[in-house]
Design a protein around this motif. Structure first.
Motif, PDB file in Angstrom:
ATOM      1  N   ILE A 222      -3.472  19.709 -30.243  1.00 51.02           N
ATOM      2  CA  ILE A 222      -4.014  19.856 -30.570  1.00 51.02           C
ATOM      3  C   ILE A 222      -5.439  20.164 -29.611  1.00 51.02           C
ATOM      4  O   ILE A 222      -6.240  21.554 -30.354  1.00 51.02           O
ATOM      5  CB  ILE A 222      -4.649  17.901 -30.316  1.00 51.02           C
ATOM      6  N   ASN A 223      -4.852  20.645 -28.567  1.00 48.25           N
ATOM      7  CA  ASN A 223      -5.402  21.865 -27.704  1.00 48.25           C
ATOM      8  C   ASN A 223      -5.353  23.677 -28.297  1.00 48.25           C
ATOM      9  O   ASN A 223      -6.031  24.155 -28.190  1.00 48.25           O
ATOM     10  CB  ASN A 223      -4.866  22.059 -26.328  1.00 48.25           C
ATOM     11  N   GLN A 224      -4.502  23.889 -29.136  1.00 45.93           N
ATOM     12  CA  GLN A 224      -5.057  24.998 -30.153  1.00 45.93           C
ATOM     13  C   GLN A 224      -5.274  24.690 -31.292  1.00 45.93           C
ATOM     14  O   GLN A 224      -5.883  25.594 -31.776  1.00 45.93           O
ATOM     15  CB  GLN A 224      -3.520  25.426 -29.925  1.00 45.93           C
TER      16      GLN A 224
ATOM     17  N   LEU B 143     -11.180  18.297 -31.363  1.00 44.58           N
ATOM     18  CA  LEU B 143     -11.840  18.891 -30.121  1.00 44.58           C
ATOM     19  C   LEU B 143     -11.245  20.194 -29.659  1.00 44.58           C
ATOM     20  O   LEU B 143     -11.268  20.625 -28.407  1.00 44.58           O
ATOM     21  CB  LEU B 143     -10.166  17.693 -29.202  1.00 44.58           C
ATOM     22  N   PRO B 144     -13.009  20.985 -30.165  1.00 44.99           N
ATOM     23  CA  PRO B 144     -12.463  22.312 -30.143  1.00 44.99           C
ATOM     24  C   PRO B 144     -13.582  22.026 -29.214  1.00 44.99           C
ATOM     25  O   PRO B 144     -14.171  21.377 -28.573  1.00 44.99           O
ATOM     26  CB  PRO B 144     -13.315  22.967 -31.243  1.00 44.99           C
ATOM     27  N   ASN B 145     -12.969  23.278 -27.798  1.00 46.73           N
ATOM     28  CA  ASN B 145     -13.074  23.864 -26.493  1.00 46.73           C
ATOM     29  C   ASN B 145     -12.883  22.757 -25.373  1.00 46.73           C
ATOM     30  O   ASN B 145     -13.828  22.809 -24.849  1.00 46.73           O
ATOM     31  CB  ASN B 145     -15.376  23.821 -27.001  1.00 46.73           C
ATOM     32  N   TYR B 146     -12.710  22.079 -25.680  1.00 49.60           N
ATOM     33  CA  TYR B 146     -11.920  20.829 -25.100  1.00 49.60           C
ATOM     34  C   TYR B 146     -10.623  20.899 -24.584  1.00 49.60           C
ATOM     35  O   TYR B 146      -9.506  21.178 -25.963  1.00 49.60           O
ATOM     36  CB  TYR B 146     -12.804  19.463 -25.074  1.00 49.60           C
ATOM     37  N   THR B 147      -9.926  20.754 -23.521  1.00 55.10           N
ATOM     38  CA  THR B 147      -8.189  20.550 -22.922  1.00 55.10           C
ATOM     39  C   THR B 147      -8.159  19.275 -23.204  1.00 55.10           C
ATOM     40  O   THR B 147      -9.190  18.586 -21.906  1.00 55.10           O
ATOM     41  CB  THR B 147      -8.024  21.338 -22.152  1.00 55.10           C
ATOM     42  N   LEU B 148      -7.042  18.549 -23.199  1.00 48.11           N
ATOM     43  CA  LEU B 148      -6.668  17.443 -22.931  1.00 48.11           C
ATOM     44  C   LEU B 148      -5.107  17.584 -21.824  1.00 48.11           C
ATOM     45  O   LEU B 148      -4.940  18.637 -22.173  1.00 48.11           O
ATOM     46  CB  LEU B 148      -5.851  16.838 -23.986  1.00 48.11           C
ATOM     47  N   GLY B 149      -5.378  16.873 -20.691  1.00 48.92           N
ATOM     48  CA  GLY B 149      -4.217  17.272 -20.052  1.00 48.92           C
ATOM     49  C   GLY B 149      -3.784  15.876 -20.155  1.00 48.92           C
ATOM     50  O   GLY B 149      -3.882  14.886 -20.490  1.00 48.92           O
ATOM     51  N   TYR B 150      -2.438  15.273 -18.743  1.00 50.96           N
ATOM     52  CA  TYR B 150      -1.667  14.280 -19.821  1.00 50.96           C
ATOM     53  C   TYR B 150      -0.744  14.655 -18.049  1.00 50.96           C
ATOM     54  O   TYR B 150      -0.402  15.441 -17.204  1.00 50.96           O
ATOM     55  CB  TYR B 150      -0.911  14.613 -20.711  1.00 50.96           C
ATOM     56  N   LYS B 151      -0.158  13.585 -17.974  1.00 47.09           N
ATOM     57  CA  LYS B 151       1.110  13.279 -16.610  1.00 47.09           C
ATOM     58  C   LYS B 151       2.180  11.820 -17.282  1.00 47.09           C
ATOM     59  O   LYS B 151       1.190  11.678 -17.791  1.00 47.09           O
ATOM     60  CB  LYS B 151       0.136  12.939 -15.706  1.00 47.09           C
TER      61      LYS B 151
ATOM     62  N   VAL C 169      -0.728  10.088 -29.842  1.00 42.97           N
ATOM     63  CA  VAL C 169      -1.656  11.253 -28.858  1.00 42.97           C
ATOM     64  C   VAL C 169      -3.133  11.785 -30.019  1.00 42.97           C
ATOM     65  O   VAL C 169      -3.855  11.577 -29.770  1.00 42.97           O
ATOM     66  CB  VAL C 169      -0.973  12.002 -28.830  1.00 42.97           C
ATOM     67  N   TYR C 170      -2.513  11.196 -31.216  1.00 42.86           N
ATOM     68  CA  TYR C 170      -3.238  11.968 -32.909  1.00 42.86           C
ATOM     69  C   TYR C 170      -4.552  10.967 -32.176  1.00 42.86           C
ATOM     70  O   TYR C 170      -5.714  11.073 -32.866  1.00 42.86           O
ATOM     71  CB  TYR C 170      -3.367  11.960 -33.466  1.00 42.86           C
ATOM     72  N   ALA C 171      -3.828   9.152 -32.335  1.00 42.85           N
ATOM     73  CA  ALA C 171      -5.625   8.206 -32.344  1.00 42.85           C
ATOM     74  C   ALA C 171      -6.641   8.409 -31.115  1.00 42.85           C
ATOM     75  O   ALA C 171      -7.592   8.019 -30.633  1.00 42.85           O
ATOM     76  CB  ALA C 171      -4.592   6.669 -32.378  1.00 42.85           C
ATOM     77  N   PHE C 172      -5.488   8.927 -29.948  1.00 37.69           N
ATOM     78  CA  PHE C 172      -6.477   8.878 -28.945  1.00 37.69           C
ATOM     79  C   PHE C 172      -7.418  10.602 -28.851  1.00 37.69           C
ATOM     80  O   PHE C 172      -8.435  10.449 -28.573  1.00 37.69           O
ATOM     81  CB  PHE C 172      -6.310   8.663 -27.238  1.00 37.69           C
ATOM     82  N   ALA C 173      -7.111  11.614 -29.742  1.00 34.26           N
ATOM     83  CA  ALA C 173      -7.643  12.599 -29.881  1.00 34.26           C
ATOM     84  C   ALA C 173      -8.675  11.632 -30.513  1.00 34.26           C
ATOM     85  O   ALA C 173      -9.902  12.665 -30.910  1.00 34.26           O
ATOM     86  CB  ALA C 173      -6.540  14.156 -30.345  1.00 34.26           C
TER      87      ALA C 173
END
Length: 410
Positions: free
Chosen positions: A35-37, A42-50, A333-337
């Protein structure tokens, strides 16, 4: 699973290592990186996670949920100063843990998608399917075995409800202790051995069932037709050749499989050389090869180079032929994205919130994301993904039957 004894403070440390669950965690990382690529999602946004480890246990899951909510230290976390830094949670790996974590998140209105609880899809559908299967094969005299947790309890209650008015009768109900108890296990096995019911329906996870089945095999009990729930039917650990004389012919409903391109190659990139300080990668190597890649002098295991090649027989980690739980992680992950993407496309004055307002892109509240999650619809690998008003996904199952192939494989 950590020991639980109420006479002392429970330890946080997990016991053992689950390569299968580690594969699910890597699947989440793969989805986030994709998704980040992406130039479209979500262009111009970066997902973070823990990623935190619950050890498959409610208490540890509770600690993990509080840890991610509070940050590294409660003292450093400002109270109610703005939107939560945590927008959503993907978890848990079991119903008992999911219920605990969900109750913690609920007051903060943080959305959560489970990837391996009986709530995805709703367990009502599974017990209906198992009841229909028992009726279809004219299995009229059956035993019920379940784990000592919410998943097993609610599933058995649902099955008994579905069997009312049918010709299927229940010979016995037995509960496998969550923490291994040999005496109790032998008592259950004696009931199974002496009963005339040769069909056994099991609602259990592999955690408590593994030691139970070892004793089952040691007692040399055969002739049982197992009907398994989704938590067991796709557990690759039970497809080993030593289990086949006792579990061969097992039938049940598994989570629908999907396709995750690139997962196998992604899993192969994990090695101790790339992740030198990652204790989980070290534990992965110890579990797969029985050696210690850290070269620590105090280790009880022989040293290994860390360059070992991951082999296909390491199926608990490398089996990507038919992703099921991993596919659920991937879809979550894709549902949230997609939901976040739709939220960010909101046009001022045409939003779904008070006075037709939109969420602020730099100050998104979890409940705003949940609104979009409830309405999200997207396609992935040719499958349409969405959720109904109760938060359940469309219920699809694969019917699985454990048989030996022409080459002796299972």
């Amino acid at each position: 699973m950590p020991d639980l004894n109420c006479t002392y403070r429970p330890p946080v440390k997990c016991n053992g290592f689950d390569p299968r669950a580690f594969r699910w965690a890597q699947t989440m990382r793969l989805a986030v990186e994709e998704i980040n690529q992406s130039a479209e999602l979500l262009p111009n946004y970066t997902l973070g996670y823990k990623i935190l480890d619950s050890c498959g246990y409610p208490l540890t899951g509770q600690r993990a949920a509080l840890a991610v909510l509070n940050g590294l230290s409660e003292d450093d976390s400002p109270t109610c100063s703005g939107a939560s830094p945590l927008l959503a949670v993907i978890g848990e790996s079991g119903s008992a843990q999911s219920m605990v974590v969900s109750r913690i998140l609920q007051p903060f209105r943080i959305p959560m998608i489970s990837y391996f609880s009986s709530v995805i899809p709703n367990d009502d559908y599974q017990v209906k399917a198992i009841a229909q299967l028992l009726v279809h094969f004219n299995f009229t005299w059956v035993g019920l075995v379940r784990g000592d947790h919410e998943y097993g309890r609610f599933a058995v209650q649902g099955l008994l409800r579905e069997l009312q008015g049918t010709k299927v009768c229940v010979a016995y109900q037995e509960i496998i202790p969550m923490l291994y108890n040999r005496q109790r296990t032998l008592e259950i096995l004696q009931v199974m051995r002496s009963s005339t019911a040769k069909v056994v329906v099991v609602f259990s996870t592999e955690g408590e069932l593994t030691p139970f089945l070892r004793d089952y095999m040691t007692q040399n009990i055969t002739g049982i037709q197992w009907v398994a729930s989704e938590a067991l039917i796709t557990a690759s650990v039970f497809t080993a050749s030593e289990y086949y004389p006792y579990l061969g012919g097992t039938i049940g409903f598994g989570i629908r499989k999907g396709k995750i391109s690139g997962l196998s190659d992604y899993l192969r990139t994990v090695n101790p050389q790339m992740y030198r300080n990652n204790t989980l990668v070290k534990e992965l190597w110890e579990a797969l090869y029985g050696c210690d890649p850290s070269l620590s002098s105090g280790s009880l295991l022989p040293s290994c180079s860390g360059q070992e090649t991951l082999l296909e027989q390491h199926s608990a980690y490398m089996n990507t032929s038919s992703p099921r739980v991993a596919y659920n992680v991937y879809k979550a992950v894709y549902a949230f994205a997609h939901s976040l993407h739709n939220l960010l496309l909101c046009q001022p004055g045409s939003g779904p919130f008070q006075y037709n307002s939109c969420a602020q892109s730099n100050n998104i509240y979890p409940w705003q994301l949940q609104h979009y999650l409830q309405e999200v619809t997207f396609n992935i690998a040719g499958e349409e993904v969405n959720f109904d008003l109760k938060g359940d996904s469309i219920s699809y199952y694969d019917i699985l039957n454990w048989q030996r192939g022409m080459g002796g494989e299972h």
